[in-house]
Scaffold this active site. Structure first.
Site, PDB file in Angstrom:
ATOM      1  N   ILE A  18       0.832  -1.211   0.000  1.00  0.00           N
ATOM      2  CA  ILE A  18       0.000   0.000   0.000  1.00  0.00           C
ATOM      3  C   ILE A  18       0.867   1.261   0.000  1.00  0.00           C
ATOM      4  O   ILE A  18       0.579   2.243  -0.690  1.00  0.00           O
ATOM      5  CB  ILE A  18      -0.966  -0.026   1.219  1.00  0.00           C
ATOM      6  CG1 ILE A  18      -1.950  -1.202   1.082  1.00  0.00           C
ATOM      7  CG2 ILE A  18      -1.718   1.289   1.352  1.00  0.00           C
ATOM      8  CD1 ILE A  18      -2.814  -1.464   2.330  1.00  0.00           C
ATOM      9  N   SER A 143      -6.915  -0.070   9.872  1.00  0.00           N
ATOM     10  CA  SER A 143      -7.466  -1.294   9.255  1.00  0.00           C
ATOM     11  C   SER A 143      -8.909  -1.438   9.716  1.00  0.00           C
ATOM     12  O   SER A 143      -9.259  -0.963  10.804  1.00  0.00           O
ATOM     13  CB  SER A 143      -6.657  -2.498   9.739  1.00  0.00           C
ATOM     14  OG  SER A 143      -7.284  -3.696   9.362  1.00  0.00           O
ATOM     15  N   TYR A 156      -2.668  -6.845  17.034  1.00  0.00           N
ATOM     16  CA  TYR A 156      -2.785  -6.111  15.770  1.00  0.00           C
ATOM     17  C   TYR A 156      -4.072  -5.279  15.752  1.00  0.00           C
ATOM     18  O   TYR A 156      -4.039  -4.069  15.517  1.00  0.00           O
ATOM     19  CB  TYR A 156      -2.770  -7.087  14.588  1.00  0.00           C
ATOM     20  CG  TYR A 156      -2.923  -6.388  13.259  1.00  0.00           C
ATOM     21  CD1 TYR A 156      -1.856  -5.719  12.679  1.00  0.00           C
ATOM     22  CD2 TYR A 156      -4.155  -6.378  12.594  1.00  0.00           C
ATOM     23  CE1 TYR A 156      -2.000  -5.059  11.462  1.00  0.00           C
ATOM     24  CE2 TYR A 156      -4.302  -5.721  11.381  1.00  0.00           C
ATOM     25  CZ  TYR A 156      -3.231  -5.066  10.822  1.00  0.00           C
ATOM     26  OH  TYR A 156      -3.374  -4.399   9.624  1.00  0.00           O
TER      27      TYR A 156
END
Ligand code: NAP
Length: 262
Positions: A18, A143, A156
């Site tokens: 990305i 995210s 995460y």
């Protein structure tokens, strides 16, 4: 300091995925770039490719952003090129899949440093210059994993939840200053991320491309949305986290992410 009149963007994790796509898109729009990561060869190759293709200045910066004090190092290096950047894109990150107790403490510490400490410290260092100038964009790549608790991706998802909350609050604080802050929330995206994390995306049909992510993220500069999701996957995840009780969502997510027993 370079004398170019082009605006200047710093992109972390620009060696691939990305981040490299943000670099390609911003270069095509005429921005000079500082591309940050650990893989010198890839950064050099990408810088040269973009300089040739778009007549901009691009510099590779080899820096391990999971090291304490790396934000300060980045700030010092960036000032060699420009007093205040126009864009700071905090994109560098990695996944850690599996039971929390199976992850080594140093690896967890690297994640906390890279996803949280370094990002917060970088923003603290770069933001005052942007506010003083009255313009600037900071994109924190979070995210959709940050919108819900994810068993076996616990650290995460929690670091990405921090990034969403932090970006949203900060965006509100600075909204009258000319500075725009965005939490970009990709869904499963086709990069090296999953292989590095040791996880295979459960639904290949739902996988997005890095260029889709970057296109939507940069298009949101127009209306200055603080939290940006990508495509129908992002829309669906936001909807689920609003309407499904958290306990059920966590349990069902855990069922899907549970590592196969060997
Ligand atoms: N792919 C997905 O499904 C997905 C979904 C949601 C969010 N994201 C987020 O998107 C961001 C980019 O991920 P990606 O999908 O593009 O993965 P990727 O292809 O694995 O790229 C990760 C990038 O982060 C850099 N990086 C990792 N550790 C670093 C460190 N210690 N210091 C400096 N740079 C470091 C890597 O550069 P070097 O190897 O050169 O260090 C690389 O350029 C991450 O924050 C990730 O959490 C990804």
């Amino acid at each position: 300091m370079t004398t170019s009149d082009n605006s200047f963007a710093i992109i972390t994790g620009a060696s691939r995925g990305i981040g490299a796509e943000y670099a390609r898109e911003l270069a095509s729009q005429g921005h000079d770039l500082l591309l940050v990561g650990r893989d010198t060869e890839r950064l050099t190759r990408l810088s040269q490719e973009l300089e040739t293709a778009h007549s901009i200045h691009a510099h590779g910066c080899t820096l391990d952003l999971a090291q304490p004090n790396s934000a300060h190092q980045l700030f010092v290096i960036a000032r060699e090129y420009r007093q205040t950047p126009d864009f700071v894109i905090n994109n560098a990150g990695f996944g850690l899949y599996g039971e929390f107790v199976s992850h080594s403490l140093p690896r967890i510490q690297q994640m906390l440093q890279l996803h949280i400490q370094t990002v917060v410290e970088s923003i603290r260092l770069f933001l005052p210059g942007m506010i003083e100038r009255g313009s600037g964009t900071i994109i924190n790549v979070a995210s959709i994993a940050g919108m819900l608790p994810i068993p076996y991706f616990a650290e995460y998802a929690a670091t990405k939840a921090f990034l969403i909350s932090f970006s949203e609050a900060l965006a509100e604080e600075v909204k009258s200053t000319g500075v725009y802050i965005q939490a970009c929330c990709p869904g499963q995206t086709d990069t090296d991320f999953h292989a590095s994390a040791g996880f295979r995306p459960s639904n290949p049909m739902a996988v997005q491309t890095a260029s889709q992510v970057v296109e939507v993220s940069l298009a949101a500069l127009k209306n200055k949305q603080p939290v940006v999701t990508i495509g129908w996957q992002g829309w669906l995840s936001s909807l689920l986290t609003k309407w499904v009780p958290r306990k059920i969502l966590t349990r069902e997510t855990g069922r899907r992410t549970r590592p196969p027993t060997t």
